[in-house]
Design an enzyme around this catalytic site. Structure first.
Site, short mmCIF file in Angstrom:
data_model
loop_
_atom_site.label_atom_id
_atom_site.label_comp_id
_atom_site.label_asym_id
_atom_site.label_seq_id
_atom_site.Cartn_x
_atom_site.Cartn_y
_atom_site.Cartn_z
N CYS A 242 -6.30 -19.31 2.73
CA CYS A 242 -5.90 -18.97 4.11
C CYS A 242 -6.97 -18.16 4.83
CB CYS A 242 -4.60 -18.20 4.11
SG CYS A 242 -3.31 -19.10 3.26
N HIS B 265 -3.22 -15.53 10.98
CA HIS B 265 -3.03 -16.73 10.15
C HIS B 265 -1.55 -17.10 10.17
CE1 HIS B 265 -2.56 -19.42 6.89
NE2 HIS B 265 -1.99 -18.52 6.09
N ASN C 298 2.36 -23.94 7.72
CA ASN C 298 1.18 -23.21 7.28
C ASN C 298 0.09 -24.22 6.91
OD1 ASN C 298 -0.75 -21.82 5.80
ND2 ASN C 298 0.73 -20.59 4.65
O1 UT7 Z 1 -0.47 -18.62 3.54
C1 UT7 Z 1 -0.53 -17.96 2.35
C2 UT7 Z 1 0.30 -16.78 2.38
N1 UT7 Z 1 1.69 -17.12 2.22
C3 UT7 Z 1 2.59 -16.34 2.74
O2 UT7 Z 1 2.24 -15.39 3.37
C4 UT7 Z 1 4.04 -16.60 2.44
C5 UT7 Z 1 4.74 -15.31 2.15
N2 UT7 Z 1 6.14 -15.43 1.72
C6 UT7 Z 1 7.09 -15.95 2.53
O3 UT7 Z 1 6.83 -16.39 3.61
C7 UT7 Z 1 8.52 -15.88 2.05
O4 UT7 Z 1 8.58 -15.13 0.87
C8 UT7 Z 1 9.18 -17.26 1.80
C9 UT7 Z 1 9.42 -17.96 3.12
C10 UT7 Z 1 8.31 -18.10 0.90
C11 UT7 Z 1 10.55 -17.10 1.12
O5 UT7 Z 1 11.38 -16.31 1.92
P1 UT7 Z 1 12.13 -15.06 1.28
O6 UT7 Z 1 12.94 -14.47 2.35
O7 UT7 Z 1 11.13 -14.18 0.60
O8 UT7 Z 1 13.09 -15.77 0.23
P2 UT7 Z 1 13.19 -15.55 -1.36
O9 UT7 Z 1 12.04 -16.16 -2.05
O10 UT7 Z 1 13.52 -14.12 -1.64
O11 UT7 Z 1 14.47 -16.40 -1.69
C12 UT7 Z 1 15.76 -16.07 -1.15
C13 UT7 Z 1 16.75 -17.16 -1.57
C14 UT7 Z 1 16.68 -17.49 -3.04
O12 UT7 Z 1 18.01 -17.77 -3.46
P3 UT7 Z 1 18.90 -16.65 -4.22
O13 UT7 Z 1 18.11 -16.29 -5.45
O14 UT7 Z 1 19.00 -15.51 -3.25
O15 UT7 Z 1 20.18 -17.37 -4.47
C15 UT7 Z 1 15.88 -18.76 -3.11
O16 UT7 Z 1 16.18 -19.56 -4.23
O17 UT7 Z 1 16.43 -18.38 -0.88
C16 UT7 Z 1 16.32 -19.44 -1.83
N3 UT7 Z 1 15.35 -20.43 -1.32
C17 UT7 Z 1 15.69 -21.40 -0.48
N4 UT7 Z 1 16.87 -21.75 0.08
C18 UT7 Z 1 16.88 -22.78 0.92
C19 UT7 Z 1 14.01 -20.49 -1.57
N5 UT7 Z 1 13.49 -21.52 -0.87
C20 UT7 Z 1 14.51 -22.10 -0.19
C21 UT7 Z 1 14.59 -23.18 0.70
N6 UT7 Z 1 15.80 -23.48 1.23
N7 UT7 Z 1 13.51 -23.90 1.05
#
Ligand code: UT7
Length: 331
Positions: free
Chosen positions: A113, A258, A288
């Site tokens: 990135c 970014h 992204n």
């Molecule tokens: O470009 C490189 C740099 N990348 C970034 O900067 C990305 C940084 N991270 C993020 O943007 C976020 O962490 C994500 C968008 C990837 C994830 O969002 P989050 O709010 O951190 O969610 P999480 O990983 O804590 O997951 C929350 C819940 C989980 O379920 P439980 O354990 O609470 O039941 C996941 O399994 O959301 C679930 N989950 C989804 N649900 C529906 C994870 N992905 C999905 C999905 N759809 N696509």
């Protein structure tokens, strides 16, 4: 000493729009989850006929048209990508071939990135030192062919999109224009927080059937950890690069963060106490696009926000490595 100015930008994204709704047919996700957590509404995915270097070529052609340059005006190519057409040689050479530039050097940048900002910093050093006067810097990604679109990979695969952004950089003696400063960082303690493990030369042999089973060929991300680092490293590096030039956030016409997650951009904006009109985001439409996200976003922002000669623009990136950086330039 000359400075580095952007002569023109170009963008190329695949025609195929993939909506959140379409992803719900592939994995257990919802439009609401993706919008609330990331701000993304749709992204673009290539068809089988289009490669990473094809997208880069299309973005470059648009930039060449806008600048009124011929391809042969380009003296060096810098190509940032984590998703090249082949293991080697790098896409810089494929693009060189497609542009018909035998003998013109091509450097491939592997900084994910942050690739565009790393590339800009190299181009700036070449231009300031008088090594080259006209450089093509391109960020291009094809993520869609390498995503795990099953439930297992849903956290990562809803985020990424394909696209390319090109910048034609030229030496200028105008003191009111060009790159003022770049700052680059990396922290290798976090190499495995966002990575694709395999195939890799550290395995014997480097590609094995088990890699398909255990998902190590797909990107893996510790989302929350990446998120936390991104929202502190980006504001920190923007303040630092502004400090080096004696400028402040109030001087910024525009900050292009970014495009990793709209929530990250909003937190960076709040942390830097920037107004809405000082920050531009388009992740909603493209997801992204990693090394391509800054040039694609900048290209759209320059028109949408009426950027004028001399306006101060900040660029900030954070991503896998971890790597991060910022650049300041006068349009
Ligand atoms: O470009 C490189 C740099 N990348 C970034 O900067 C990305 C940084 N991270 C993020 O943007 C976020 O962490 C994500 C968008 C990837 C994830 O969002 P989050 O709010 O951190 O969610 P999480 O990983 O804590 O997951 C929350 C819940 C989980 O379920 P439980 O354990 O609470 O039941 C996941 O399994 O959301 C679930 N989950 C989804 N649900 C529906 C994870 N992905 C999905 C999905 N759809 N696509």
């Amino acid at each position: 000493m000359p400075r580095t100015a952007i002569a023109a930008l170009g963008t190329a994204v695949p025609d195929r729009v993939v909506t959140n709704e379409e992803l719900t047919r592939l994995m257990d996700t919802t439009d609401a989850w993706i919008r609330e957590r990331t701000g993304i509404e749709e992204r673009r995915w290539v068809g089988e006929e289009t490669s990473n270097s094809d997208l880069a070529l299309a973005a470059t052609r648009q930039a060449l048209d806008r600048a009124g340059w011929k391809a042969t005006d380009i003296e060096a190519i810098i190509y940032a990508s984590l998703s090249p057409d082949h293991m080697f040689p790098g896409d810089g050479c494929f693009l060189n071939g497609k542009l018909g530039l035998p003998g013109v050097p091509a450097l491939d940048v592997r900084n994910q990135c942050s690739g565009f900002i790393y590339g800009l910093s190299i181009a700036d050093a070449w231009i300031r030192s008088g090594t080259y006067r006209r450089i093509l810097l391109v960020g291009s990604e094809v993520h869609s062919t390498g995503l795990d679109v099953s439930n297992r990979g849903r956290d990562v695969s809803v985020i990424f999109g394909d696209g390319a952004g090109a910048a034609l950089l030229e030496a200028t003696d105008d003191p009111g224009r060009g790159v003022l400063a770049c700052e680059l960082h990396a922290d290798g303690r976090y190499t495995r927080e966002l990575w694709t493990d395999a195939p890799g030369s550290r395995y014997h042999p480097r590609i094995q059937p088990r890699m398909l089973e255990d998902a190590s060929i797909f990107p893996h991300m510790e989302g929350q950890k990446v998120f936390k680092h991104a929202i502190s490293r980006m504001p920190e590096v923007v303040r630092s690069v502004l400090g080096k030039t004696g400028l402040t956030t109030a001087d910024l016409k525009l900050l292009i963060p970014h495009q990793a997650n709209l929530r990250i951009s909003q937190m960076v904006q709040r942390s830097l106490e920037l107004r809405d009109d000082q920050v531009f985001n388009n992740i909603m439409k493209y997801g992204n696009t990693t090394a391509a996200s800054i040039p694609i976003c900048l290209d759209e922002a320059v028109t949408a926000r009426g950027v004028k000669r001399g306006d101060l623009i900040g660029l900030a990136a954070f991503g896998a490595g971890f790597t991060w950086g910022a650049a300041l330039l006068r349009w």
